[in-house]
Scaffold this motif. Structure first.
Motif, short mmCIF file in Angstrom:
data_model
loop_
_atom_site.label_atom_id
_atom_site.label_comp_id
_atom_site.label_asym_id
_atom_site.label_seq_id
_atom_site.Cartn_x
_atom_site.Cartn_y
_atom_site.Cartn_z
N UNK A 1 0.83 -1.19 0.00
CA UNK A 1 0.00 0.00 0.00
C UNK A 1 0.88 1.25 0.00
N UNK A 2 0.54 2.13 -0.83
CA UNK A 2 1.32 3.36 -0.90
C UNK A 2 2.29 3.38 -2.05
N UNK A 3 2.63 2.21 -2.57
CA UNK A 3 3.58 2.18 -3.68
C UNK A 3 2.85 2.48 -4.99
N UNK A 4 1.69 1.90 -5.14
CA UNK A 4 0.93 2.18 -6.35
C UNK A 4 1.53 1.54 -7.57
N UNK A 5 0.77 1.42 -8.60
CA UNK A 5 1.28 0.86 -9.84
C UNK A 5 1.79 1.95 -10.73
N UNK A 6 2.28 1.56 -11.88
CA UNK A 6 2.80 2.59 -12.76
C UNK A 6 3.13 2.03 -14.11
N UNK A 7 3.65 2.88 -14.93
CA UNK A 7 3.94 2.47 -16.29
C UNK A 7 5.21 1.65 -16.39
N UNK A 8 5.47 1.21 -17.56
CA UNK A 8 6.69 0.45 -17.78
C UNK A 8 6.72 -0.06 -19.20
N UNK A 9 7.58 -0.99 -19.45
CA UNK A 9 7.68 -1.56 -20.78
C UNK A 9 7.69 -3.06 -20.68
N UNK A 10 8.00 -3.72 -21.75
CA UNK A 10 7.99 -5.18 -21.74
C UNK A 10 9.02 -5.78 -20.81
N UNK A 11 10.09 -5.05 -20.54
CA UNK A 11 11.15 -5.61 -19.71
C UNK A 11 11.20 -5.00 -18.32
N UNK A 12 10.25 -4.15 -18.00
CA UNK A 12 10.27 -3.55 -16.68
C UNK A 12 8.99 -2.78 -16.40
N UNK A 13 8.47 -2.94 -15.21
CA UNK A 13 7.26 -2.23 -14.84
C UNK A 13 7.49 -1.54 -13.52
N UNK A 14 7.14 -0.29 -13.45
CA UNK A 14 7.34 0.49 -12.24
C UNK A 14 6.23 0.19 -11.24
N UNK A 15 6.62 -0.13 -10.01
CA UNK A 15 5.63 -0.43 -8.98
C UNK A 15 5.57 0.65 -7.91
N UNK A 16 6.62 1.39 -7.72
CA UNK A 16 6.58 2.44 -6.71
C UNK A 16 7.96 2.96 -6.38
N UNK A 17 7.98 4.03 -5.60
CA UNK A 17 9.25 4.63 -5.18
C UNK A 17 9.13 5.05 -3.73
N UNK A 18 10.27 5.13 -3.10
CA UNK A 18 10.26 5.49 -1.69
C UNK A 18 11.60 6.12 -1.33
N UNK A 19 11.56 7.23 -0.59
CA UNK A 19 12.84 7.81 -0.17
C UNK A 19 13.55 6.88 0.79
N UNK A 20 14.85 6.85 0.67
CA UNK A 20 15.64 5.97 1.53
C UNK A 20 16.36 6.73 2.60
N UNK A 21 17.52 6.21 2.97
CA UNK A 21 18.28 6.81 4.06
C UNK A 21 18.83 8.17 3.65
N UNK A 22 18.57 9.20 4.45
CA UNK A 22 19.10 10.52 4.10
C UNK A 22 20.61 10.59 4.36
N UNK A 23 21.24 11.50 3.69
CA UNK A 23 22.66 11.70 3.90
C UNK A 23 22.91 12.82 4.90
N UNK A 24 24.11 13.32 4.88
CA UNK A 24 24.47 14.40 5.79
C UNK A 24 23.72 15.67 5.42
#
Lengths: 210, 279
Positions: free
Chosen positions: B28-51
């Motif tokens: 939940x929260x990732x959502x679906x998305x576009x893509x092509x035959x070799x890859x489909x986007x499922x979602x994005x999420x910010x990771x560990x912040x830097x300095x």
């Protein structure tokens, strides 16, 4: 220094071993990497569970089970020796459980072409090959570095995307994928570095069972 | 007894922690998305912040070019760019296309994504520009251990004097005799003063089965004003050459709105960092 000599160095923890031997012994390097990751996981677990206490009834039952199986009779607390024994047994059990659980998280050995692949790819920087435990930043140890990608540096700002890719994308990472499954899809988390480049990947669910 | 109780709790709960059942499909929260035959986007999420770097605002394009020469003499060349913004309060915005994800998803049509890290608000966002959705996460910053240089971003850490053997991994001993670092002086790159250094790592013949010595050369140009590397060249005979450079650098304060989620985006809160979950 041979393998035995490496592991029998003066006790002081992994951080104090002379790691020169790892340059010439992939087996020890791999083992050292696993030890480092396990140690880190246990530290994190300990920190996260610092304030967690089991219900009293659970503790009571566990202690009773332990005493019945070990042959120890219930002992008055004032004697003071039972608590250390329970403590030592619990620590040993925790470490053992950690090892078992840690290894259960790894891809099935038969599915990797080369068990050393992860460490070799992680150490894109040759100087880091002596330090497989440091090949990944904390929190990303279960990711596989992508070929020719820089490693994820400690405290690097990273982001993540989840995608569905063809199983054939796993082949360059050392996985054996049969022709019949090559066009199947698999979900993957991909770590993007501070420069936006894809750095590492982990495959989800039953991705490694094929 | 309390300690014993805690330990038992750890023992019981560790199983649940490690033995997360595998699952499939976007969370939940990732959502679906576009893509092509070799890859489909499922979602994005910010990771560990830097300095967090304050009082050094800029916007720039960071372009990374990689090239490899294969055994048959042919070449593989790829170019990847990211648009970066940082304001005086240390907020950052990273806008990029996903392209083929370093070969994982060739010939795919993955969307443009934006990652915002806001240490002031204690939040981080991942925006899917295509379908106008955003995922909000807690800005989960970890202070680096005292006495280490891990508080700096990888670009910042690769400043003058830094090199393969100078990256400050605690608890390790490195073989320093094969590493040479030299200062390259100061020059202006993209309108920014930068100090250069070159680190050369020599892998002696035979060390990794190589017949001849190998040289891995990393050249960095670090800007103290921006507290980041503005140019980096890395050459490794085994993997090819990589050049990462900042372009179109502007040191004016970026608009505050760049670090907010647009009002027409559908915002979903992510309670747990993705890196902690393997579903």
């Amino acid at each position: 220094m041979n393998c035995r000599g490496f592991w029998e160095q003066e006790p002081g923890g992994l951080d104090h071993l002379n790691v020169d031997h790892l340059n010439e012994c992939p087996a020890c390097a791999a083992s050292y990497g696993r030890h480092g990751e396990l140690a880190w996981r246990l530290r994190v677990l300990g920190a996260e569970m610092r304030h967690v206490a089991a219900p009293a009834r659970v503790e009571k039952k566990l202690l009773a089970a332990f005493r019945s199986q070990s042959g120890f009779a219930p002992t008055p607390r004032r004697m003071g020796w039972a608590a250390p024994a329970v403590w030592a047994a619990a620590v040993a059990a925790t470490v053992l459980a950690g090892f078992v659980l840690f290894h259960s998280q790894q891809p099935q050995p038969g599915h990797r072409i080369n068990g050393r692949k992860t460490i070799e790819l992680a150490a894109v920087n040759p100087a880091d090959s002596a330090d497989p435990a440091a090949a990944f930043a904390e929190g990303y140890e279960d990711f596989i570095p992508l070929p020719n990608a820089e490693r994820i540096a400690p405290n690097e700002q990273v982001n993540m995307v989840r995608v569905e890719v063809l199983r054939s994308a796993m082949i360059p990472l050392g996985y054996a994928v049969s022709e019949e499954h090559a066009s199947d899809t698999v979900e993957a988390d991909v770590v993007l570095g501070a420069d936006g480049q894809a750095r590492a990947v982990r495959f989800l669910g039953e991705a490694t069972n094929f | 007894m309390i300690r014993t109780t805690t330990l038992m709790g750890v023992l019981l709960l560790s199983g649940a922690l490690f033995a997360q059942p595998p699952g499939r499909g976007p969370r939940p929260g990732w959502g679906g998305g576009p893509g092509g035959p070799a890859g489909r986007f499922l979602g994005a999420e910010p990771g560990m912040p830097g300095r967090v770097v304050k009082n050094a605002p800029y916007t720039a394009d960071v372009v990374t070019e990689t090239s490899q020469t294969l055994a048959d003499g042919s070449h593989i060349k790829q170019t990847h760019s990211v648009h970066l913004s940082r304001d005086s309060d240390g907020r950052t915005r990273q806008e990029q296309s996903l392209q083929n994800l370093n070969g994982l998803a060739p010939n795919s049509n993955l969307p443009q994504v934006v990652f915002i890290h806001d240490p002031v608000a204690g939040a981080a966002y991942a925006l899917n520009v295509t379908n106008k959705t955003a995922t909000k996460s807690a800005w989960n910053h970890r202070e680096p251990p005292a006495g280490t240089d891990q508080g700096q971003s990888p670009m910042a850490r690769r400043g003058p004097g830094a090199g393969p053997n100078a990256q400050g991994m605690p608890g390790t001993r490195r073989n320093a005799q094969n590493v040479k670092t030299e200062a390259l002086g100061r020059q202006t790159i993209e309108g920014v003063q930068a100090d250069g250094s070159r680190t050369t790592l020599t892998i002696p013949a035979g060390q990794i089965g190589n017949e001849q010595p190998l040289q891995v050369v990393t050249e960095t140009w670090y800007s103290s004003d921006l507290q980041t590397v503005v140019l980096r060249k890395h050459s490794d005979p085994r993997s090819g050459d990589t050049v990462t450079r900042m372009m179109n650098v502007s040191r004016t304060e970026p608009p505050r709105t760049l670090f907010d989620v647009p009002v027409d985006y559908k915002l979903t809160e992510q309670s747990h960092p993705a890196r902690a979950q393997k579903q």
